[in-house]
Design a protein around this motif. Structure first.
Motif, PDB file in Angstrom:
ATOM      1  N   HIS A  44      22.856  36.144  58.328  1.00 19.95           N
ATOM      2  CA  HIS A  44      23.972  36.379  57.197  1.00 19.95           C
ATOM      3  C   HIS A  44      24.908  34.927  57.636  1.00 19.95           C
ATOM      4  O   HIS A  44      25.159  34.724  58.856  1.00 19.95           O
ATOM      5  N   ASP A  45      25.157  34.160  56.650  1.00 22.17           N
ATOM      6  CA  ASP A  45      26.148  33.064  56.943  1.00 22.17           C
ATOM      7  C   ASP A  45      27.431  32.994  56.850  1.00 22.17           C
ATOM      8  O   ASP A  45      28.045  31.778  56.605  1.00 22.17           O
ATOM      9  N   ALA A  46      28.142  34.202  57.059  1.00 20.00           N
ATOM     10  CA  ALA A  46      29.430  34.280  57.137  1.00 20.00           C
ATOM     11  C   ALA A  46      30.005  34.064  58.360  1.00 20.00           C
ATOM     12  O   ALA A  46      29.347  33.928  59.415  1.00 20.00           O
ATOM     13  N   LYS A  63      22.153  30.741  56.481  1.00 16.21           N
ATOM     14  CA  LYS A  63      21.737  31.268  55.165  1.00 16.21           C
ATOM     15  C   LYS A  63      20.307  31.412  55.213  1.00 16.21           C
ATOM     16  O   LYS A  63      19.461  31.100  56.026  1.00 16.21           O
ATOM     17  N   PHE A  64      20.017  32.782  54.650  1.00 22.11           N
ATOM     18  CA  PHE A  64      18.552  33.073  54.801  1.00 22.11           C
ATOM     19  C   PHE A  64      17.666  32.039  53.938  1.00 22.11           C
ATOM     20  O   PHE A  64      17.855  31.434  52.806  1.00 22.11           O
ATOM     21  N   GLU A  65      16.561  31.851  54.563  1.00 20.67           N
ATOM     22  CA  GLU A  65      15.243  30.863  54.047  1.00 20.67           C
ATOM     23  C   GLU A  65      14.118  31.598  53.959  1.00 20.67           C
ATOM     24  O   GLU A  65      13.681  32.476  54.955  1.00 20.67           O
ATOM     25  N   MET A  66      13.102  31.515  53.080  1.00 23.60           N
ATOM     26  CA  MET A  66      12.166  32.162  52.883  1.00 23.60           C
ATOM     27  C   MET A  66      11.191  32.077  54.025  1.00 23.60           C
ATOM     28  O   MET A  66      10.450  33.014  54.389  1.00 23.60           O
ATOM     29  N   ASP A  67      11.059  30.971  54.796  1.00 24.60           N
ATOM     30  CA  ASP A  67      10.407  31.093  56.117  1.00 24.60           C
ATOM     31  C   ASP A  67      10.700  31.771  56.993  1.00 24.60           C
ATOM     32  O   ASP A  67       9.782  32.146  58.223  1.00 24.60           O
ATOM     33  N   ASP A  68      11.876  32.438  57.161  1.00 29.52           N
ATOM     34  CA  ASP A  68      12.172  33.348  58.134  1.00 29.52           C
ATOM     35  C   ASP A  68      11.472  34.488  58.166  1.00 29.52           C
ATOM     36  O   ASP A  68      11.182  35.140  59.179  1.00 29.52           O
ATOM     37  N   LEU A  69      10.815  34.733  56.832  1.00 28.96           N
ATOM     38  CA  LEU A  69       9.877  36.020  57.024  1.00 28.96           C
ATOM     39  C   LEU A  69       8.560  35.737  57.983  1.00 28.96           C
ATOM     40  O   LEU A  69       8.304  36.880  58.387  1.00 28.96           O
ATOM     41  N   GLN A  70       8.175  34.485  58.169  1.00 26.58           N
ATOM     42  CA  GLN A  70       7.142  34.180  58.706  1.00 26.58           C
ATOM     43  C   GLN A  70       7.392  33.624  60.355  1.00 26.58           C
ATOM     44  O   GLN A  70       6.704  33.196  60.919  1.00 26.58           O
ATOM     45  N   SER A 106      21.761  39.397  48.552  1.00 22.34           N
ATOM     46  CA  SER A 106      21.024  37.975  48.350  1.00 22.34           C
ATOM     47  C   SER A 106      20.918  37.833  46.808  1.00 22.34           C
ATOM     48  O   SER A 106      20.840  38.639  46.187  1.00 22.34           O
ATOM     49  N   ASN A 107      21.041  36.482  46.569  1.00 19.30           N
ATOM     50  CA  ASN A 107      21.185  36.109  45.077  1.00 19.30           C
ATOM     51  C   ASN A 107      19.547  35.744  44.652  1.00 19.30           C
ATOM     52  O   ASN A 107      19.264  35.358  43.592  1.00 19.30           O
ATOM     53  N   ILE A 108      18.444  35.947  45.536  1.00 18.38           N
ATOM     54  CA  ILE A 108      17.205  35.647  45.348  1.00 18.38           C
ATOM     55  C   ILE A 108      16.465  37.113  45.811  1.00 18.38           C
ATOM     56  O   ILE A 108      15.303  36.824  46.401  1.00 18.38           O
ATOM     57  N   LYS A 109      16.881  38.201  45.366  1.00 17.60           N
ATOM     58  CA  LYS A 109      16.059  39.481  45.694  1.00 17.60           C
ATOM     59  C   LYS A 109      14.799  39.438  45.017  1.00 17.60           C
ATOM     60  O   LYS A 109      13.734  39.875  45.675  1.00 17.60           O
ATOM     61  N   GLN A 110      14.746  38.941  43.914  1.00 18.65           N
ATOM     62  CA  GLN A 110      13.118  39.155  43.291  1.00 18.65           C
ATOM     63  C   GLN A 110      12.292  38.234  43.880  1.00 18.65           C
ATOM     64  O   GLN A 110      11.121  38.609  44.322  1.00 18.65           O
ATOM     65  N   GLU A 111      12.760  36.957  44.401  1.00 23.32           N
ATOM     66  CA  GLU A 111      12.006  36.246  45.157  1.00 23.32           C
ATOM     67  C   GLU A 111      11.545  36.449  46.505  1.00 23.32           C
ATOM     68  O   GLU A 111      10.330  36.576  46.797  1.00 23.32           O
ATOM     69  N   ILE A 112      12.579  37.095  47.037  1.00 29.66           N
ATOM     70  CA  ILE A 112      12.176  37.979  48.350  1.00 29.66           C
ATOM     71  C   ILE A 112      11.157  38.925  48.506  1.00 29.66           C
ATOM     72  O   ILE A 112      10.041  39.152  48.913  1.00 29.66           O
TER      73      ILE A 112
END
Length: 506
Positions: free
Chosen positions: A43-45, A67-74, A93-99
């Motif tokens: 969380h980037d607050a 800020k969340f990055e997709m690479d964080d998953l791995q 998140s504003n990229i829920k679909q992508e996640i």
């Protein structure tokens, strides 16, 4: 419909994305901590909710302030699973679909807050108390509703539910441990056959299963291994002074609505009540707290010794001047050993009174939507037992297309029973019905044809007590059967060759 399961999350890494409002994120983190997982918050607050901050300061929650990055998953997971996180909770998140798409590709379970279509799993509304866990879900249709249902379920549990779960677990371990021991059984137990080591283990397992299934739930905390091994004390009642009274009472098929007024009065006014183990809880709840009660320990191989124990308790109560009620399921004189009990007490100089009960032999078909007789279809009813003397299969009557045949105590010997019926040329297409726990809230009705019923019940599993109803009357109220008056050719294969009626499965 979802597959409910209990998942071991010990030492897993649970990634939480976003901190909407704080409370939802806090609840997700707390749930992960409770099951032994390590929650990571991305969380980037600049600040987070006080409850979350408290978890961070306690070292229970790791906050990655970015800020969340997709690479964080791995990248943020455990080394033993190549740094892939174990579960993902998307709160904000504003990229829920992508996640969601990436998680599906990587086979990472994901739950997205208030987005069922972007979740591969949902959390249940849970109740946890030591070893007992209860979970309720409405499959995303309403979290508040699932919480309400959970509370209603928990309210109905006995106050000693923790002791019950712990005791049953300990008892199960003791019985398994004894599998390797050659211990002595009571000499008073009656054997149906020579028992191998496997037979003994199965016998112990069946005893525990039946105790769990039928014994009052609140009393399961007190049963012990001694209840399985205990010797039965036989008392000599050849000399006594007549006192008290003994009454055999039929409790009907299960529902309170099927109790007779006489039975209800006997239950409410007796001093000692001796119960069959199959008496349902709703009837047990009618017994006043001041009444002494005892439940028969009739498990496989110990029926005779348990019956003698009931006799002894009844005689002892009678001698003490007590009003003794022997509460039996159904009707005392329909496969209930009622006649034997009357003769036993008579041999001791006591006249036992008998109050009838509604027998499941005639009420269960009604609750199953089966008219035992139906004009033009069946004009007679035959009651049979599926279990003969010392556990043997009873003699099967010849087939009669105009008769409804009802087999009590038959479900545990269904395969042998149906085999005998088919050997005696019963119509393999005749409809039949297994009715379990008739009239009770958890009644189950299984419909099939004679040729298929064994396979159906093998697949579903049985839930005693149950009975088998066989005859063309089983289908008269079902839309899948068409019944037309008329005379048919007995050799007509299409309609099963039934004289005077056409029965066609549609």
């Amino acid at each position: 419909m979802k597959l409910l399961s209990a998942v071991d999350c010990e030492e897993e890494i649970h990634l939480i994305i976003g901190a909407l409002g704080g409370n939802i994120t806090y609840q997700r983190a707390l749930k992960s901590i409770q099951v032994g997982a390590e929650p990571l918050l991305v969380h980037d607050a600049d600040v987070i909710d006080a409850n979350l901050q408290n978890l961070v300061e306690q070292g229970k929650l790791q906050w990655i302030q970015k800020k969340f990055e997709m690479d964080d998953l791995q990248k943020l997971g455990r080394l033993e699973v190549d740094s892939v996180v174990d579960k993902v909770f998307v709160i904000e998140s504003n990229i829920k679909q992508e996640i969601y798409q990436v998680c599906k590709k990587l086979r990472i379970p994901i739950n997205t807050y208030q987005s069922q279509n972007l979740s591969t799993f949902t959390l249940l509304s849970t109740y946890n108390s030591n070893d007992l866990q209860i979970g309720v879900t409405t499959s995303g249709m309403g979290c508040n509703l699932s919480s309400r249902i959970k509370r209603e379920i928990v309210k109905s549990l006995p106050s000693n539910i923790d002791e019950i779960v712990s005791n049953i677990g300990s008892l199960r371990r003791e019985l398994i441990k004894e599998d390797g021991e050659d211990f002595e059984y009571s000499n008073e137990m009656v054997y149906e056959f020579a028992m191998t080591k496997e037979d003994k283990f199965l016998r112990r397992s069946r005893w525990l299963t039946q105790m769990i299934e039928y014994y009052p739930l609140s009393k399961l905390s007190s049963i012990s291994i001694s209840d399985f091994h205990q010797q039965k004390k036989i008392t000599n009642y050849s000399k006594f002074t007549k006192k008290g009274s003994i009454t055999l009472v039929g409790s009907g098929p299960g529902s309170i609505s099927c109790l007779t007024i006489g039975a209800l009065n006997a239950i409410k006014t007796c001093d000692l009540i001796l119960l069959d183990k199959l008496i349902p809880q709703e009837i047990l709840d009618l017994i006043p707290n001041s009444t002494q009660q005892f439940i028969a320990k009739k498990f496989p191989g110990n029926a005779e010794a348990a019956q003698q124990e009931l006799y002894d308790l009844a005689m002892d109560g009678f001698q003490k001047g007590l009003k003794v009620v022997r509460l039996k399921q159904g009707d005392p004189f329909i496969y209930g050993r009622g006649g034997e009990e009357v003769l036993y007490f008579k041999s001791k100089g006591i006249k036992a009174d008998v109050l009838p009960g509604l027998t499941s032999a005639l009420t269960a078909p009604l609750f199953g939507g089966i008219p035992a007789t139906h004009r033009g279809v069946t004009d007679k009813v035959l009651l049979c037992t599926g279990t003969g003397s010392k556990g043997s299969t009873s003699d099967v009557p010849d087939y009669d297309s105009k008769r409804t045949t009802i087999f009590l105590m038959a479900i545990h010997r269904l395969e042998n029973l149906v085999g005998e019926m088919l050997n005696k040329k019963w119509d393999c297409n005749v409809p039949c019905c297994v009715i379990e726990k008739a009239s009770s809230a958890d009644q189950r009705i299984v419909r099939s044809q004679l040729k298929d019923i064994v396979g159906v019940m093998t697949q579903l599993g049985s839930r005693p007590p149950g009975l088998l109803v066989v005859g063309w009357s089983c289908g008269v109220l079902e839309s899948r059967y068409e019944i037309v008056d008329g005379v048919t050719n007995p050799d007509n294969e299409e309609f099963g060759g039934v004289t005077n009626m056409i029965r066609k499965c549609i």
